[in-house]
Scaffold this motif. Sequence first.
Motif, PDB file in Angstrom:
ATOM      1  N   ALA A  89      55.430   8.746 -91.648  1.00  0.00           N
ATOM      2  CA  ALA A  89      56.003  10.070 -91.895  1.00  0.00           C
ATOM      3  C   ALA A  89      56.627  10.140 -93.285  1.00  0.00           C
ATOM      4  CB  ALA A  89      57.044  10.397 -90.830  1.00  0.00           C
ATOM      5  N   SER A  90      57.270   9.052 -93.703  1.00  0.00           N
ATOM      6  CA  SER A  90      57.870   9.044 -95.039  1.00  0.00           C
ATOM      7  C   SER A  90      56.800   9.185 -96.115  1.00  0.00           C
ATOM      8  CB  SER A  90      58.690   7.761 -95.257  1.00  0.00           C
ATOM      9  OG  SER A  90      57.860   6.625 -95.484  1.00  0.00           O
ATOM     10  N   ALA A  91      55.641   8.554 -95.910  1.00  0.00           N
ATOM     11  CA  ALA A  91      54.566   8.647 -96.893  1.00  0.00           C
ATOM     12  C   ALA A  91      54.050  10.078 -97.009  1.00  0.00           C
ATOM     13  CB  ALA A  91      53.434   7.695 -96.516  1.00  0.00           C
ATOM     14  N   VAL A  92      53.855  10.729 -95.868  1.00  0.00           N
ATOM     15  CA  VAL A  92      53.379  12.115 -95.882  1.00  0.00           C
ATOM     16  C   VAL A  92      54.381  13.014 -96.591  1.00  0.00           C
ATOM     17  CG1 VAL A  92      52.781  14.096 -94.441  1.00  0.00           C
ATOM     18  CG2 VAL A  92      52.007  11.810 -93.781  1.00  0.00           C
ATOM     19  N   ALA A  93      55.656  12.854 -96.239  1.00  0.00           N
ATOM     20  CA  ALA A  93      56.693  13.712 -96.812  1.00  0.00           C
ATOM     21  C   ALA A  93      56.876  13.460 -98.304  1.00  0.00           C
ATOM     22  CB  ALA A  93      58.009  13.487 -96.065  1.00  0.00           C
ATOM     23  N   LEU A  94      56.923  12.207 -98.693  1.00  0.00           N
ATOM     24  CA  LEU A  94      57.093  11.884-100.103  1.00  0.00           C
ATOM     25  C   LEU A  94      55.909  12.400-100.928  1.00  0.00           C
ATOM     26  CD1 LEU A  94      58.491   8.266 -99.724  1.00  0.00           C
ATOM     27  CD2 LEU A  94      59.692  10.151-100.869  1.00  0.00           C
ATOM     28  N   LEU A 116      61.790  19.972 -91.098  1.00  0.00           N
ATOM     29  CA  LEU A 116      60.359  20.016 -91.376  1.00  0.00           C
ATOM     30  C   LEU A 116      59.586  19.219 -90.344  1.00  0.00           C
ATOM     31  CD1 LEU A 116      60.422  19.332 -95.237  1.00  0.00           C
ATOM     32  CD2 LEU A 116      60.473  21.551 -94.072  1.00  0.00           C
ATOM     33  N   ARG A 117      58.440  19.709 -89.975  1.00  0.00           N
ATOM     34  CA  ARG A 117      57.550  18.977 -89.071  1.00  0.00           C
ATOM     35  C   ARG A 117      56.237  18.695 -89.795  1.00  0.00           C
ATOM     36  NH1 ARG A 117      57.283  24.330 -87.611  1.00  0.00           N
ATOM     37  NH2 ARG A 117      55.177  25.225 -87.566  1.00  0.00           N
ATOM     38  N   ILE A 118      55.591  17.616 -89.395  1.00  0.00           N
ATOM     39  CA  ILE A 118      54.270  17.260 -89.924  1.00  0.00           C
ATOM     40  C   ILE A 118      53.234  17.643 -88.879  1.00  0.00           C
ATOM     41  CG2 ILE A 118      52.784  15.352 -90.654  1.00  0.00           C
ATOM     42  CD1 ILE A 118      55.359  13.928 -91.592  1.00  0.00           C
ATOM     43  N   ALA A 119      52.334  18.528 -89.242  1.00  0.00           N
ATOM     44  CA  ALA A 119      51.333  19.000 -88.285  1.00  0.00           C
ATOM     45  C   ALA A 119      50.444  17.855 -87.820  1.00  0.00           C
ATOM     46  CB  ALA A 119      50.488  20.103 -88.923  1.00  0.00           C
ATOM     47  N   SER A 179      61.484  16.073 -88.553  1.00  0.00           N
ATOM     48  CA  SER A 179      61.595  16.061 -87.098  1.00  0.00           C
ATOM     49  C   SER A 179      60.322  16.629 -86.486  1.00  0.00           C
ATOM     50  CB  SER A 179      62.801  16.906 -86.647  1.00  0.00           C
ATOM     51  OG  SER A 179      62.796  17.085 -85.246  1.00  0.00           O
ATOM     52  N   PRO A 180      59.835  16.041 -85.373  1.00  0.00           N
ATOM     53  CA  PRO A 180      58.657  16.619 -84.704  1.00  0.00           C
ATOM     54  C   PRO A 180      58.906  18.053 -84.242  1.00  0.00           C
ATOM     55  CG  PRO A 180      59.096  14.403 -83.897  1.00  0.00           C
ATOM     56  CD  PRO A 180      60.271  14.792 -84.731  1.00  0.00           C
ATOM     57  N   ARG A 181      60.187  18.410 -84.081  1.00  0.00           N
ATOM     58  CA  ARG A 181      60.542  19.771 -83.647  1.00  0.00           C
ATOM     59  C   ARG A 181      60.995  20.636 -84.833  1.00  0.00           C
ATOM     60  NH1 ARG A 181      64.964  19.262 -81.414  1.00  0.00           N
ATOM     61  NH2 ARG A 181      65.351  17.027 -81.578  1.00  0.00           N
ATOM     62  N   GLY A 182      60.618  20.242 -86.037  1.00  0.00           N
ATOM     63  CA  GLY A 182      61.051  20.974 -87.220  1.00  0.00           C
ATOM     64  C   GLY A 182      60.652  22.431 -87.211  1.00  0.00           C
ATOM     65  N   ASP A 183      61.466  23.269 -87.804  1.00  0.00           N
ATOM     66  CA  ASP A 183      61.216  24.710 -87.825  1.00  0.00           C
ATOM     67  C   ASP A 183      60.070  25.093 -88.745  1.00  0.00           C
ATOM     68  OD1 ASP A 183      63.353  25.217 -86.080  1.00  0.00           O
ATOM     69  OD2 ASP A 183      64.793  25.228 -87.736  1.00  0.00           O
ATOM     70  N   LEU A 184      59.847  24.280 -89.795  1.00  0.00           N
ATOM     71  CA  LEU A 184      58.881  24.654 -90.819  1.00  0.00           C
ATOM     72  C   LEU A 184      57.844  23.550 -91.006  1.00  0.00           C
ATOM     73  CD1 LEU A 184      58.328  26.845 -93.083  1.00  0.00           C
ATOM     74  CD2 LEU A 184      59.651  25.361 -94.605  1.00  0.00           C
ATOM     75  N   ASP A 185      56.573  23.952 -91.110  1.00  0.00           N
ATOM     76  CA  ASP A 185      55.527  22.991 -91.455  1.00  0.00           C
ATOM     77  C   ASP A 185      55.801  22.471 -92.862  1.00  0.00           C
ATOM     78  OD1 ASP A 185      52.999  21.945 -92.556  1.00  0.00           O
ATOM     79  OD2 ASP A 185      52.100  22.706 -90.718  1.00  0.00           O
ATOM     80  N   ALA A 215      66.236  15.962-101.145  1.00  0.00           N
ATOM     81  CA  ALA A 215      66.665  14.843-100.306  1.00  0.00           C
ATOM     82  C   ALA A 215      65.936  14.947 -98.979  1.00  0.00           C
ATOM     83  CB  ALA A 215      68.173  14.865-100.088  1.00  0.00           C
ATOM     84  N   LEU A 216      65.220  13.893 -98.608  1.00  0.00           N
ATOM     85  CA  LEU A 216      64.486  13.852 -97.346  1.00  0.00           C
ATOM     86  C   LEU A 216      65.198  12.922 -96.380  1.00  0.00           C
ATOM     87  CD1 LEU A 216      60.839  13.497 -98.714  1.00  0.00           C
ATOM     88  CD2 LEU A 216      61.886  15.557 -97.754  1.00  0.00           C
ATOM     89  N   TYR A 217      65.537  13.447 -95.210  1.00  0.00           N
ATOM     90  CA  TYR A 217      66.244  12.668 -94.191  1.00  0.00           C
ATOM     91  C   TYR A 217      65.268  12.172 -93.140  1.00  0.00           C
ATOM     92  CZ  TYR A 217      70.876  14.193 -95.813  1.00  0.00           C
ATOM     93  OH  TYR A 217      72.017  14.399 -96.542  1.00  0.00           O
ATOM     94  N   LEU A 218      65.350  10.880 -92.836  1.00  0.00           N
ATOM     95  CA  LEU A 218      64.498  10.268 -91.819  1.00  0.00           C
ATOM     96  C   LEU A 218      65.373   9.518 -90.818  1.00  0.00           C
ATOM     97  CD1 LEU A 218      61.838   8.795 -94.240  1.00  0.00           C
ATOM     98  CD2 LEU A 218      61.364  10.561 -92.540  1.00  0.00           C
ATOM     99  N   GLY A 219      65.062   9.684 -89.538  1.00  0.00           N
ATOM    100  CA  GLY A 219      65.824   9.012 -88.488  1.00  0.00           C
ATOM    101  C   GLY A 219      64.991   7.994 -87.754  1.00  0.00           C
ATOM    102  N   THR A 220      65.638   7.289 -86.850  1.00  0.00           N
ATOM    103  CA  THR A 220      64.965   6.254 -86.088  1.00  0.00           C
ATOM    104  C   THR A 220      63.904   6.844 -85.178  1.00  0.00           C
ATOM    105  OG1 THR A 220      65.317   4.381 -84.603  1.00  0.00           O
ATOM    106  CG2 THR A 220      66.662   6.319 -84.218  1.00  0.00           C
TER     107      THR A 220
END
Length: 267
Positions: free
Chosen positions: A254-259, A238-241, A200-206, A217-222
């Motif tokens: 975002a999925s590529a960065v997280a994976l 989690l947020r991506i800086a 999430s862009p508003r994620g608590d943790l980088d 398990a990584l959750y991704l939404g629309t």
Amino acid sequence: MEPIRIDDPADPRVAAFLDIRERDLAGRQGRFVAEGKVVLDVLLTGSRFEAESVLVLENRLAGLADILEKAPPALPVYVVSAAVMDRIAGFPMHRGILAIGRKGQEIPAADVLAALPERALVLVLVGIANHDNIGAIFRNAAAFGANAVFLDPTCCDPLYRKAIRVSVGAALKVPFAVIPDVGAFTGLLAESRFDSFALSPRGDLDIRQARHRGRVALYLGTEGEGLPEPLLGQMRTLRIAMAKGFDSLNVAAASAVALHHFFDGSD
């Protein structure tokens, strides 16, 4: 195998290939269309799905010899001219390579989950209805060693022709299953010792600070709405800086960065 020449677009032997775009939307009664040389190779060699027939433009046949050698001897390979191919497909088919595959029996999510190794990385997709995004996410999943993809009922079909093509065949290789109830499945993941993270862009943790115990398990939404708030409240977010003043990233990117962050690269 001996290629079969087809000169009549109405020949019943190629009926499954007719009007591709329209029938993609209406459904194919347990079948799907694989398009292109690379995807055909995956279908015939690295897929859990069975090919039913192949339709090839006459000037592409010679270049497929090595791939078609991997096919079962009884697989029908139909050869057509460009004019016949376009009339069958309903639009100009520049790639000139199509195959019909059978979806087979749908695998329950619990069975896919039970088959995962001790160290596992999975994606859980919620509300992703864009075929390009689904295809790109599956491609990223294959590239970064994800063991499975789980989709809620509002996601589009990974076996839609365009999704398969964008995934470069990864949708035919990466195990996937539909989960009827995301909340219940999240509980099942916790019981199976998964650390669940929501992007999430508003994620608590980088995301660069995220740690895990071996099952993720990584959750991704629309895009836009993101994941539902009740779901976000059940796990770490989690947020991506990104650059200051900008917090929008395509869900596939975002999925590529997280994976990549959680990919151990040991294989």
